[in-house]
Scaffold this motif. Structure first.
Motif: not given
Lengths: 103, 234
Positions: B178, B181, B184, B187-188, B191-192, B211-212, B215, B218-219, B222
């Motif tokens: 995952s 991307d 992503v 964000a991951a 968040g971590a 961590a949320l 999120v 992600v945008l 993009r």
């Protein structure tokens, strides 16, 4: 008796958390962008779980052996090694380091 | 079961089996630890059936055994399990139709089943992986907790086998695809870092939820993939 009640309440609350997502999702039509964000949110949560469970025990640093094991597994996974190899390498690295006296 | 086997194939079945083995040893140790810290045998068993979430079960047993208030232990356990709400949004389409599937599917929602489902590419495989992983882990987890509780202190130190490293490695291997991307991945990572940085200061469960906050990255990734990736990863 109190323990039974507490166990059941913890179980019921956890189930409510688990049921909420699918239930709400069935009610609301999500657009493609929101759908993408939801999937990304789960990946972010799992990545945060990887980091905290690899590095931290309670509220303190977990030592060298565990993150070293996770790193070994991660590198192998990145190099497309089979899953079995990834998991066994992670466990063996951590166990091996501890055997050598590394915390 | 046979159709699940066909959809998943040998490799994925073996991967799920391996996770079951690792979790089974953790379940043995959970049962053994609970009983050796003074609980009657039914307590860890009841928790495993109705809660079915390892981290919160360990936390509950640990807090109560060290003299904590059981109600506070419930609150702590719920906090740790709050991550299942966003999990449900992400994998809510894998259960299939009908109340039976929705109720049972919800109860089987744990880190491993969510990660296995997300790692599959098409919907059919996702559904099969979720159910196969969920049902086998439920059976293995409960059986191993019973065995551990009766065996007493058989395996109390999973660290000696390096099993504490196996769980994060499993999740990492499942999440890696995952991360292709860019958005992503950014964000991951963020968040971590947030979760680890917050862990010493917040009660168990909250750092992972924090961590949320990452999120929305992600945008960002993009819209302008090349520029933002350099910025966020630097």
């Amino acid at each position: 008796m109190l323990l039974i009640v507490c166990a059941v309440v913890l179980g019921a609350g956890t189930f409510a958390f688990r049921f909420a997502g699918p239930a709400l999702r069935a009610k609301v039509e999500l657009n493609a962008r929101a759908e993408k964000l939801m999937a990304a949110a789960a990946v972010v949560l799992l990545a945060a779980l990887v980091a905290t469970s690899a590095l931290i025990e309670g509220t303190e640093f977990a030592g060298i052996a565990r993150p070293a094991g996770v790193l070994a597994g991660g590198v192998l996974a990145w190099r497309k090694a089979p899953f079995v190899v990834v998991v066994l390498a992670a466990a063996a690295t951590a166990a091996g380091l501890r055997l050598l006296g590394v915390p | 079961m046979r159709s699940i086997q066909r959809t998943l194939g040998r490799d994925l079945m073996r991967d799920i089996g391996l996770v079951c083995l690792a979790d089974g040893i953790v379940g043995l140790s959970y049962g053994a630890i609970a009983v050796s810290s003074g609980f009657e045998v039914w307590v860890p068993m009841l928790l495993s059936v109705v809660v079915f979430a390892g981290a919160s079960q360990f936390l509950f047993i640990g807090l109560v055994a060290s003299g904590g208030n059981p109600i506070a232990a419930v609150v702590a356990g719920l906090l740790v399990n709050a991550r299942h709400i966003p999990f449900g949004f992400a994998v809510g389409d894998v259960f299939g139709k009908g109340w039976g599937r929705r109720l049972l599917g919800s109860h089987l929602m744990i880190d491993e089943t969510v990660a296995f489902a997300l790692a599959q590419e098409d919907r059919r495989r996702r559904r099969a992986a979720y159910w196969a992983c969920g049902i086998s882990l439920f059976v293995v987890w409960n059986a191993s907790v019973v065995a551990g509780a009766f065996a007493g202190t058989a395996v109390s130190d999973t660290g000696a086998f390096g099993l504490d490293a196996a769980f994060p490695a499993v999740l990492l291997a499942l999440v890696l695809p995952s991360l292709k991307d860019r958005g992503v991945r950014a964000a991951a990572l963020a968040g971590a870092v947030l979760a680890v940085a917050a862990t010493p200061f917040l009660p168990a469960g909250l750092p992972v939820l924090l961590a949320l906050l990452a999120v929305p990255l992600v945008l960002v990734g993009r819209n302008e993939p090349d520029k933002t990736e350099a910025g966020v990863n630097a």
